[in-house]
Scaffold this active site. Structure first.
Site, short mmCIF file in Angstrom:
data_model
loop_
_atom_site.label_atom_id
_atom_site.label_comp_id
_atom_site.label_asym_id
_atom_site.label_seq_id
_atom_site.Cartn_x
_atom_site.Cartn_y
_atom_site.Cartn_z
N ILE A 129 52.37 12.00 -21.63
CA ILE A 129 52.26 12.00 -23.10
C ILE A 129 50.87 11.59 -23.60
O ILE A 129 50.59 11.70 -24.78
CB ILE A 129 53.35 11.13 -23.81
CG1 ILE A 129 52.98 9.66 -23.79
CG2 ILE A 129 54.74 11.39 -23.29
CD1 ILE A 129 53.70 8.88 -24.90
N LYS A 130 50.01 11.11 -22.71
CA LYS A 130 48.71 10.58 -23.17
C LYS A 130 47.73 11.72 -23.50
O LYS A 130 48.03 12.89 -23.31
CB LYS A 130 48.14 9.64 -22.10
CG LYS A 130 49.11 8.50 -21.73
CD LYS A 130 49.37 7.52 -22.86
CE LYS A 130 50.70 6.83 -22.76
NZ LYS A 130 50.79 5.63 -21.97
N ASN A 131 46.53 11.35 -23.97
CA ASN A 131 45.58 12.36 -24.45
C ASN A 131 45.16 13.35 -23.37
O ASN A 131 44.88 14.50 -23.67
CB ASN A 131 44.36 11.69 -25.09
CG ASN A 131 44.73 10.92 -26.35
OD1 ASN A 131 45.66 10.12 -26.34
ND2 ASN A 131 44.03 11.16 -27.45
#
Ligand SMILES: *Cc1c(COP(=O)(O)O)cnc(C)c1O
Length: 383
Positions: A182-184
């Protein structure tokens, strides 16, 4: 109502990135090797950090750090409770004590003033969180840490690409990042430690690979003896090349992906502005570059006459996924019992913990997706 489910997050991966992973799988070297080395050097170039050490997750970075600084019984770690559980768990696993600091009610970040009040002679480490991609007021926080001579490590899980007063997060001091899906950017799972302290980087690099002082790749390519000895017992947290190669492709697109995220957040901010049941976060007024990680909002549960959990399930019924960043840590079962945490301890954290939710936000979202989310919210609130 939309007829397909809109997840709250979805990794953005290109065919070229998938092909590059395939190439590594066919290459005969799939664990840490040339791709890992390139990913670390790309990350250094991107953040401006003096050194970076990649691992299998940010939580692995935290565990390695705890060992590197000899975190143990009697030590205290200052942390928000409005965060993911990782640093608090590692603190507890180390036998140390988490000291929870309340967050600002509208930015959800902890302040230098609150940190300073929580410092005691036992404080060993301060781990503030750049929340949702907004950046902490680092000048003030660094000044407090320096004044009391306490180590400061930024939890930058949400902040890759973010900057403070023109300086990329990770360039100065110590910061930990996550490459969870889910991170950048993502490597499937993964994390990194960025630091301007070369001795600490070397120690982390050794500790993340059995404490040998070299990693698998070094042993093969740098002429170091495969008979390398354990300098001190270490972990097994090296990031394999089949993951690092995905990170190389992702990092090359992080600015573009963050720009798209920024556009989506801007659209939401405008379209939700007229709905008084939705309370948006306040952006800090000092100079910073937002990393646009999460679209976090709070539900006014009185005006909506509905709990946040019910609101989330109503959205789900309308095919809209949501996330919860975060359920406060100090009131979770273990921390209530082991550290006598009770409701009322952190009023602003608890207020938000009951009202917060994350709306769908990922680079491939369309304008129609954004409109579907806003329409579902209006439908539930009978607008
Ligand atoms: C995601 C996250 C972590 C943990 O990262 P992992 O790579 O999953 O271990 C830690 N802190 C915060 C604030 C996070 O959002």
């Amino acid at each position: 109502m939309r007829d397909t489910f809109l997840p709250f997050s979805k990794p953005c991966i290109t065919e070229a990135e998938i092909a590059a992973v395939g190439d590594v799988l066919r290459s005969g070297w799939i664990t840490t090797g040339p791709k890992g080395a390139q990913f670390e050097s790309d990350l250094k170039a991107y953040t401006g950090a003096a050194d970076v050490v990649c691992m299998t997750s940010e939580t692995s970075v935290m565990q390695t750090l705890a060992r590197a600084i000899d975190l143990g019984p009697g030590d205290e770690v200052i942390t928000p409770s409005m965060t993911w559980v990782s640093m608090v768990n590692i603190t507890a696993l180390s036998g140390a004590t988490p000291v929870f600091v309340d967050c600002d009610r509208d930015t959800l970040m902890i302040t230098a003033e609150a940190i300073e009040k929580a410092i005691t002679p036992r404080t060993k480490l301060i781990v503030p969180v750049h929340f949702a991609g907004a950046i902490l007021d680092m000048d003030k926080i660094r000044a407090v840490a320096a004044k009391h001579n306490i180590m400061l490590v930024e939890d930058a899980a949400h902040a890759l690409g973010g900057a403070y007063k023109g300086e990329k997060v990770g360039k100065k001091g110590h910061a930990m990042f996550s490459f969870h899906p889910i991170k950048n950017i993502t490597t499937g799972e993964g994390g990194m430690f960025a630091t301007d302290d070369q001795a600490l980087a070397d120690r982390m690099r050794s500790l993340k690979f059995h404490g040998l002082g070299v990693d698998a790749y070094d042993r093969q390519t740098h002429g170091r003896a495969p008979q390398a000895q354990v300098v001190e017992p270490g972990f097994k947290f090296n990031l394999p090349d089949m993951q690092a190669v995905l990170g190389i492709g992702q990092l090359a697109r992080v600015d573009e992906m963050n720009r798209k995220r920024g556009y989506i957040m801007q659209q939401y901010a405008e379209k939700l502005n007229s709905i008084d049941e939705i309370i948006q976060l306040k952006q800090p007024d000092y100079e910073f570059t937002h990393a646009h990680h999460l679209m976090v909002v709070r539900l006014d549960i009185n005006k909506a006459a509905m709990s946040r959990d019910d609101f989330m399930s109503e959205l789900k019924k309308r095919n809209i996924g949501t996330g919860l960043h975060f359920r406060c840590v100090h009131l979770q079962k273990y921390y209530r019992e082991a550290f006598n945490c009770a409701p009322g301890m952190l009023p602003d954290t608890e207020w938000n913990s009951e009202r917060i939710l994350s709306l769908p936000m990922f680079p491939d979202m369309t304008d129609q997706d954004i409109d579907d989310v806003v329409a579902a919210i209006k439908d539930i609130l009978k607008k």
